[in-house]
Write an enzyme that holds these catalytic residues in place. Structure first.
Site, PDB file in Angstrom:
ATOM      1  N   LYS A 226      33.588 -49.051  83.305  1.00 37.18           N
ATOM      2  CA  LYS A 226      33.277 -48.516  82.032  1.00 37.18           C
ATOM      3  C   LYS A 226      34.392 -48.713  81.128  1.00 37.18           C
ATOM      4  CE  LYS A 226      29.392 -45.794  83.602  1.00 37.18           C
ATOM      5  NZ  LYS A 226      29.140 -44.297  83.851  1.00 37.18           N
ATOM      6  N   ARG A 261      29.759 -44.383  92.592  1.00 41.68           N
ATOM      7  CA  ARG A 261      28.661 -45.528  91.980  1.00 41.68           C
ATOM      8  C   ARG A 261      29.452 -46.670  91.483  1.00 41.68           C
ATOM      9  NH1 ARG A 261      26.134 -47.001  87.615  1.00 41.68           N
ATOM     10  NH2 ARG A 261      23.729 -47.359  87.819  1.00 41.68           N
TER      11      ARG A 261
END
Ligand code: HH2
Length: 283
Positions: A226, A261
């Site tokens: 991210k 995740r």
């Protein structure tokens, strides 16, 4: 030691705690921020899922709509077209539980009928039918915190106390799902890294992940590749964020989060195995 929790997903009981579980990301979208287009074809998607399970994935999370900052919603018919054939195929070929990353009850219902056993909902039940779909499908459920909508969520998000607000939101969502008949042991929670949060918000939530662990539900966290990692690494691009992702996953494993995740299943599985041996062994 990390306390043990059982997360019921379909007929499977996932034991959370003794080791960090890995949820492998499989985006069947043309536009996801880091793997968009790569696994868009059905064959490529199934091959990648099989590979991820070999690499150590405990769960395969299939998504047909990108929720990256600035993204537009996908029509439901298109989301169904992308996701359902892949879920059907995976249910026939992959031993790991399959999760569907969707905010729509209609897609959740169809995916559960096709063999998925977890609904990963980045809106934590904004679709008024979602909890019914989860209850009727006897699914596991991930309730994730998001401030706003993907299109606009990164426009200067403001919190007084991000950890307290996200924790209270997730506590309330577990309660709401419970009131709608979803059994508590089917519900996991996720702080939604990058969903309406700036760098400091993301870092605070990661630093204080113990606050979420204290809610006694499995804690799922999705830091993978991210933007906050890129920001911390002198604006590293998406394909230069592997080490940062491993760093965050290792931190989460050491602090007792239950599920990470990630896209890079092999590397992260190997890292958390080592951290678990240090942090999660008795004694
Ligand atoms: N992050 C993304 C999507 N789904 N689900 C949960 N539970 N937690 C997350 O942090 C999370 C999520 C965004 O990442 P990705 O799937 O890689 O990208 P895109 O939304 O562009 O498909």
């Amino acid at each position: 030691m990390v306390s043990e929790l059982v997360w019921r997903v379909g007929d499977v009981s996932l034991v959370c705690g003794p080791r960090t579980l890995v949820m492998g990301v499989l985006n069947v979208t043309p536009d996801s921020f880091s793997d968009g287009g790569r696994f868009f074809g059905e064959r490529a998607a199934v091959d990648r899922a099989i590979e991820m399970v070999d690499e150590g994935a405990d769960i395969v999370d299939v998504g047909g709509e990108s929720t990256r900052p600035g993204s537009d919603p996908v029509p439901v018919a298109e989301e169904l077209r992308r996701v359902i054939p892949v879920v059907e195929n995976l249910a026939a070929h992959v031993a790991a539980p399959i999760s569907v990353d969707t905010r729509r009850a209609e897609v959740a219902r169809a995916a559960l009928a096709a063999g998925a056993v977890i609904v990963n909902d980045v809106t934590a039940g904004r679709d008024p039918e979602m909890f019914d779909a989860v209850r009727e499908g006897r699914a596991g459920y991930v309730a994730m915190h998001m401030r706003g909508e993907p299109k606009t969520m990164q426009r200067a998000p403001v919190y007084d106390d991000v950890v307290a607000e996200v924790t209270e939101f997730l506590r309330e969502r577990v309660e709401a799902a419970g009131l709608a008949g979803v059994e508590t042991d089917r519900i996991a929670i996720d702080p939604g890294i990058g969903f309406g949060k700036d760098l400091e918000h993301n870092l605070s939530l990661l630093r204080r992940v113990d606050t979420l662990v204290a809610l006694d539900r499995p804690v799922v966290v999705g830091p993978s590749r991210k933007r906050f990692i890129g920001t911390l690494l002198d604006d590293a691009g998406e394909d230069e964020r592997l080490e940062g992702t491993i760093g965050v996953a290792s931190w989460l494993a050491a602090r007792g989060a239950h599920v990470v995740r990630v896209h890079d299943v092999l590397e992260v599985s190997r890292a958390v195995r080592v951290v678990d041996a240090i942090a999660r062994a008795p004694g």
